[in-house]
Design an enzyme around this catalytic site. Structure first.
Site, PDB file in Angstrom:
ATOM      1  N   GLU A 156      17.827  96.448  44.602  1.00  0.00           N
ATOM      2  CA  GLU A 156      16.774  95.417  44.562  1.00  0.00           C
ATOM      3  C   GLU A 156      16.500  94.884  45.965  1.00  0.00           C
ATOM      4  OE1 GLU A 156      17.726  92.329  41.727  1.00  0.00           O
ATOM      5  OE2 GLU A 156      16.846  93.478  40.101  1.00  0.00           O
ATOM      6  N   GLU A 232      17.469  98.848  35.179  1.00  0.00           N
ATOM      7  CA  GLU A 232      18.323  97.795  34.592  1.00  0.00           C
ATOM      8  C   GLU A 232      17.526  97.136  33.485  1.00  0.00           C
ATOM      9  OE1 GLU A 232      20.009  94.936  37.257  1.00  0.00           O
ATOM     10  OE2 GLU A 232      20.529  96.452  38.744  1.00  0.00           O
TER      11      GLU A 232
HETATM   12  C1  GLA Z   1      19.892  92.414  39.238  1.00  0.00           C
HETATM   13  C2  GLA Z   1      20.991  93.153  39.975  1.00  0.00           C
HETATM   14  C3  GLA Z   1      22.218  93.361  39.110  1.00  0.00           C
HETATM   15  C4  GLA Z   1      22.576  92.076  38.400  1.00  0.00           C
HETATM   16  C5  GLA Z   1      21.394  91.598  37.591  1.00  0.00           C
HETATM   17  C6  GLA Z   1      21.642  90.308  36.842  1.00  0.00           C
HETATM   18  O1  GLA Z   1      19.183  93.247  38.451  1.00  0.00           O
HETATM   19  O2  GLA Z   1      20.538  94.399  40.459  1.00  0.00           O
HETATM   20  O3  GLA Z   1      23.264  93.792  39.941  1.00  0.00           O
HETATM   21  O4  GLA Z   1      22.919  91.123  39.343  1.00  0.00           O
HETATM   22  O5  GLA Z   1      20.325  91.351  38.438  1.00  0.00           O
HETATM   23  O6  GLA Z   1      22.712  90.414  35.997  1.00  0.00           O
END
Ligand code: GLA
Length: 580
Positions: A156, A232
């Site tokens: 991210e 995700e």
């Molecule tokens: C983002 C991050 C994950 C985690 C989620 C929340 O997507 O990439 O590693 O922190 O948020 O759980």
């Protein structure tokens, strides 16, 4: 090899849909890995999504731990043996509600390093780490017959920065070290983040939990062709100490999953199985306030913290079965549990008596300057003048308990933006003791430079105190501590307590600490994690392999004062009051 062709993935030339789930080896007792992997297979997942926590493997530069819960080669072997594939996500930054987002403390405490950028100091640390890590996972790459079909670049990144040179450096580093597999980035489903966090020519994927059509449309705008993938799919969420317990409606999560699959999307469930932030491994958020993450990482995931199949698992399995093959096999029953109420903790030792050798300095040293990554630092100095005094800790992290001549005199908490405390100094030259706790490093956003301990001068009525001794208390090994029956009464202040209990049979259990305020617990030396009376979680998961038939040993650190001499092992978890 996994490839992209038009809007599809291809595996060995055939159209392929990734149906993955995240599951972190470092949050699961290693004797339970195989069980959890098999339950992923039974859900219909064909792939496990694996983050790598750099800081756990390399707590000091040059080190490389690969044993026990960090035995990544064994985890990858078990996944391959189950016939599953791997999405490999080595970061180097992973977020994940993990201490420092996986970046080592020796980096997150160095003010001269610009984290997650192409700063040469940061890149040389990343390169040295990848030089160690990548040769170890090389046999597990698909082109060598292994399970790793794709590798993620950073994590991210568009939510953090725009240094494309840095992303390119990660890509080049993977390629130079022999990773020929498909690479991808993941970003929140926002046009700007998707643009900033990716590189043209590298597959972009989204991270989201709902509003599937909107999210996929954003991904399509930024990447007009290519497989649509949610890297995700947030089917639950995590909790902070002092906040509510988060859950997500099972049917709603399964319906959104079906929408994603119906749109032809590939997916990785975040989390398939969350597990536990054992020991001192949980991270923290920092936005309006510092908010440390709790010990349980149950995440309201389809597979519960204890590995049990939930309603969400069953509904998601039905959703997946509409689009992909799901093994036609019966689902396992819930894990056996065991309880043991009224465990007496009858010996004790003060936290102030179990540290490393003391180090002297004029001004206070940080935790990391003492070579320590987690736990506590005990600082001592002398306050020259007696009487009412305002004590000011100009900068510290994350929680400071104050003792005067060994007697508790107050508490300052970073999470409440506290810096000053009025005290009454009992005599000229009184001993000031500050027990400073690292409650978890920030794992997301711009606040990741996050050193621990005392970070600036301590003032008494505005006058800086000098002449410090400091003692590192990492509590990374609680075996052999000098527990003794208290002669008359318990030590005052932060205290470790010890007890024994006998079990006939071994099974999963849940440690409940009614009347205890805040601290951490260990059974048979295994670090169960932090607890706090304010919750939301009220029990700590005790994996069955931690327990023994016969005599077991328990150690509980109480930082405040326990109103009880006993703790209970319960047969069921209590993760606390659910948010609306
Ligand atoms: C983002 C991050 C994950 C985690 C989620 C929340 O997507 O990439 O590693 O922190 O948020 O759980």
């Amino acid at each position: 090899m996994l490839e992209t062709a038009g809007d599809d993935f291809r595996w060995r030339g055939q159209p392929f849909r990734i149906v993955a789930g995240a599951m972190h080896y470092f949050r699961i007792h290693p004797e339970q890995w195989a069980d959890r992997i098999d339950k992923a297979r039974l859900l219909g997942l064909n792939t496990i999504d694996v983050y790598v926590p750099w800081n756990a493997h390399q707590p000091q530069p040059g080190q490389f731990h690969l044993d026990g819960i960090l035995d990544l080669p064994r985890y990858l072997t078990l996944i391959a043996e189950a016939g599953l594939k791997v999405l490999f996500r080595p970061g180097p930054y992973i977020c994940a509600e993990w201490d420092g987002g996986g970046l080592p403390a020796w980096l997150t405490s160095d003010p001269s390093v610009r984290l997650r950028t192409s700063d040469p100091a940061y890149l040389s640390a990343v390169d040295a780490w990848f030089d160690q890590l990548i040769p170890v996972i090389e046999p597990f790459l698909a082109h060598n017959g292994g399970p790793i079909i794709a590798v993620q670049v950073e994590n991210e990144y568009g939510a953090f920065g725009d240094d494309q040179q840095y992303l390119q450096h990660i890509v080049d580093g993977y390629r130079r070290r022999g990773i020929t597999e498909l690479l991808f980035t993941c970003d929140q489903a926002d046009d700007e983040m998707l643009k900033r966090g990716g590189l043209d020519g590298i597959l972009r994927t989204g991270t989201f939990g709902g509003k599937v059509d909107t999210a996929l449309a954003a991904l399509r705008r930024v990447q007009p062709t290519g497989p649509l993938m949610c890297a995700e799919f947030w089917n639950g969420w995590f909790d902070h100490w002092g906040g509510p317990h988060h859950t997500r409606d099972a049917q709603n999560a399964a319906d959104d999953l079906a929408t994603l699959l119906a749109a032809g999307g590939s997916v990785s469930l975040y989390m398939f199985h969350g597990g536990t932030n054992f020991g001192f491994t949980s991270g923290a958020n920092l936005k309006y306030a510092y908010e440390p993450t709790i010990t349980s990482y149950d995440y309201d995931a389809p597979l519960a913290e204890n590995g049990d199949i939930t309603l969400k698992y069953r509904l998601m399995r039905s959703a997946i079965a509409r689009f992909a093959p799901v093994p036609d096999e019966p689902l396992p029953s819930p894990a056996a549990t065991v309880g043991h109420p009224g465990i007496v903790l009858d010996t004790a030792v003060s936290l102030l008596d179990v540290g490393d050798p003391a180090v002297s300095s004029g001004t206070p040293l940080t935790m990391e300057a003492l070579g320590q990554a987690s736990g506590f630092v005990v600082y001592e100095a002398v306050i020259p003048e007696a009487g009412p005094t305002v004590l000011t800790l100009t900068s510290y992290a994350d929680r400071a308990q104050i003792l005067l001549d060994g007697v508790p005199a107050g508490l300052l908490e970073r999470s409440r933006h506290e810096h000053s405390l009025p005290v009454v100094v009992p005599r000229p030259g009184a001993a000031l003791t500050l027990v400073v706790e690292n409650a978890g490093r920030v794992n997301y956003g711009p606040g990741m430079f996050d050193p621990k301990g005392l970070l600036g001068p301590v003032l008494a009525d505005g006058v800086e105190l000098t002449g410090w001794t400091q003692t590192a208390v990492p509590l990374d090994d609680v075996s052999g501590l000098p527990f003794a029956p208290p002669a008359t009464r318990l030590p005052i202040g932060p205290t470790l307590r010890h007890g024994e209990f006998t079990l006939d049979t071994v099974a999963d259990s849940y440690l409940s600490l009614p009347g205890w305020e805040r601290g951490a617990a260990w059974i048979n030396g295994f670090p169960l994690g932090r607890f706090a009376a304010r919750g939301p979680q009220r029990t700590l998961y005790v994996p069955a392999p931690v327990l023994k038939a016969g005599v077991n040993e328990i150690v509980v650190l109480e930082l405040q004062a326990a109103a009880s001499a006993t703790v209970d092992l319960l047969p069921a978890p209590d993760l606390g009051v659910v948010a609306d």
